[in-house]
Write an enzyme that holds these catalytic residues in place. Structure first.
Site, PDB file in Angstrom:
ATOM      1  N   TYR A   1      -9.669   4.872   7.301  1.00 28.18           N
ATOM      2  CA  TYR A   1      -9.906   5.196   8.706  1.00 28.18           C
ATOM      3  C   TYR A   1     -10.955   6.305   8.754  1.00 28.18           C
ATOM      4  O   TYR A   1     -10.745   7.383   8.194  1.00 28.18           O
ATOM      5  CB  TYR A   1      -8.625   5.701   9.374  1.00 28.18           C
TER       6      TYR A   1
ATOM      7  N   LYS B   1       0.728  -0.597  14.796  1.00 27.20           N
ATOM      8  CA  LYS B   1       2.110  -0.601  15.254  1.00 27.20           C
ATOM      9  C   LYS B   1       2.553  -1.806  16.072  1.00 27.20           C
ATOM     10  O   LYS B   1       3.744  -2.034  16.234  1.00 27.20           O
ATOM     11  CB  LYS B   1       2.350   0.662  16.113  1.00 27.20           C
TER      12      LYS B   1
ATOM     13  N   HIS C   1       0.844  -1.191   0.000  1.00 32.76           N
ATOM     14  CA  HIS C   1       0.000   0.000   0.000  1.00 32.76           C
ATOM     15  C   HIS C   1       0.878   1.240   0.000  1.00 32.76           C
ATOM     16  O   HIS C   1       1.790   1.362   0.826  1.00 32.76           O
ATOM     17  CB  HIS C   1      -0.909   0.016   1.233  1.00 32.76           C
TER      18      HIS C   1
ATOM     19  N   TYR D   1       3.536   6.515  10.305  1.00 36.55           N
ATOM     20  CA  TYR D   1       2.765   5.324   9.949  1.00 36.55           C
ATOM     21  C   TYR D   1       3.650   4.281   9.279  1.00 36.55           C
ATOM     22  O   TYR D   1       3.518   3.079   9.527  1.00 36.55           O
ATOM     23  CB  TYR D   1       1.601   5.709   9.027  1.00 36.55           C
TER      24      TYR D   1
ATOM     25  N   PRO E   1      -4.666  -0.357  18.282  1.00 32.44           N
ATOM     26  CA  PRO E   1      -4.370  -0.791  16.909  1.00 32.44           C
ATOM     27  C   PRO E   1      -4.535   0.297  15.858  1.00 32.44           C
ATOM     28  O   PRO E   1      -4.259   0.053  14.682  1.00 32.44           O
ATOM     29  CB  PRO E   1      -5.380  -1.925  16.691  1.00 32.44           C
TER      30      PRO E   1
END
Length: 389
Positions: free
Chosen positions: A200, A296, A72, A384, A292
């Site tokens: 998200y 990580k 991704h 991220y 979550p």
């Protein structure tokens, strides 16, 4: 029995450490309370940072990951339906890999079995002795017989509820913890993902996440109160609630179906300090837990055991204690940096019972700042995909 390093726990942290030590010519035995089938049966998500992908390739356990994992280049954020893509590759030149923790465990376990390295499953009454001296021991029962392993070091890779952290005297360890008033209700379904990248979503009704395990299997989550029970949520109720929380155009594309797994995961932030006690080292969930939201947990565990493996390799090759002495501060620096990011993502995307209208407007301002500022998006992308000093 005698070994150089006794590893408690055969999850991805313990297996990765075992592989790293094997490559360095350091003998290690893995002791696991559960059966191998039980370990492989645990359903876990997985978004791998670039550094984790690189390490697994270096360890030679990448064939399935490269064939089945889904790279991704970014993620989508949504706030009350408004969309914002964070393009990792454009912003920081890195990407992530969607590949389940269960699959990582499978690959590492298969490689260890093929190499003949020693692993002991279904070990009960595991106890760690004398780790404050130079001759630590690990005792356990197997098939009704008592066994003991003498070793130089013990690596606690046995998770939040394991024996490793519980073996440390209470006055020698400090605990920092925040338990969130909500959890994630997750559903697994054999349908194509609704989008090519993770979404998200923040909504007044609560957080939602559209994720995936493969091109044909999807994983979706919604925020629920910590008191909720899975049995209160039919599949239809879940799908209706998910549609309410995501962008309407995306909701129209959603392919629903009968769930093949449904569960609620509580959320907490947790750090233990220090993470070294004489010759006992804590790694992964034994040392820290993150919500979550930032994807990580697995990556932190891989980082921990990479640092530990380097310290042990230095000790055996050079008889130097420098890496061992540096283990705790090095791991804790990364831990708190990652805890901060996961906390921030959680604060941005979830609804909190006491935040009120002011709190939601602050969250909206944070989202709008990300839309307006490349530097803000770059910071999110950097964290991220895995920020390392």
């Amino acid at each position: 029995m005698r070994t150089q390093v006794a590893i408690i726990g055969a999850g991805p942290a313990g297996l990765t450490l075992g592989r790293l030590l094997e490559r360095a010519g350091i003998d290690a035995i893995i002791i696991e309370q559960r059966s191998a089938d039980y370990v492989l049966g645990r359903i876990r998500a997985g978004v791998l940072e670039q550094s984790s992908v690189d390490l697994l390739r270096d360890l030679g356990v990448n064939a399935r990951m490269d064939a089945e994992g889904i790279p991704h280049d970014g993620v989508e954020l949504s706030f009350d339906g408004d969309m914002l893509r964070i393009n990792f590759h454009e912003l920081v030149g890195r990407r992530v890999m969607v590949y389940g923790q269960t699959e990582v465990t499978h690959d590492l376990m298969e490689a260890r079995a093929a190499s003949g390295a020693r692993s002991i499953y279904e070990a009960s009454d595991v106890a760690i002795h004398d780790f404050d001296g130079e001759r630590p021991r690990v005792s356990f029962k197997k098939d009704g017989q008592h066994h003991e392993i003498e070793c130089d070091f013990v690596a606690g890779c046995d998770g939040f509820h394991g024996v490793s952290r519980a073996s440390v005297p209470a006055d020698a360890i400090s605990i920092f913890e925040r338990v969130y008033p909500f959890g994630w209700l997750g559903i697994l379904v054999d349908q194509r993902p609704v989008a090519e990248e993770l979404i998200y979503a923040h909504h007044a009704r609560g957080f939602a996440l559209c994720s995936m395990r493969s091109h044909t299997r999807s994983r979706y989550y919604i925020q629920v109160d910590s008191s909720e029970k899975v049995e209160n949520w039919s599949d239809d109720r879940f799908w209706d609630e998910l549609r309410n929380r995501i962008n309407p155009e995306i909701a129209e594309r959603l392919q629903t179906g009968a769930s093949i797994e449904k569960s609620i995961a509580p959320l907490r932030s947790f750090v233990a300090e220090p993470v070294r006690f004489g010759r006992l080292f804590l790694t992964g969930d034994a040392a820290h837990i993150v919500p979550p939201t930032g994807a990580k947990g697995l990556n932190m565990a891989i980082h921990d055991v990479s640092v530990l493996a380097g310290a042990l390799e230095e000790f055996y090759a050079e008889r130097s204690q420098a890496g061992i002495e540096a283990y705790s501060p090095t791991v804790l620096e990364n831990t708190w940096r990652t805890e901060r990011f996961s906390w921030w993502m959680t604060q941005l995307l979830h609804t909190f019972p006491d935040s009120g209208d002011f709190g939601r407007r602050i969250q909206r301002a944070d989202f709008d700042y990300l839309r307006a500022s490349r530097i803000a998006r770059q910071s999110l992308a950097e964290n991220y995909t895995g920020f390392r000093v």
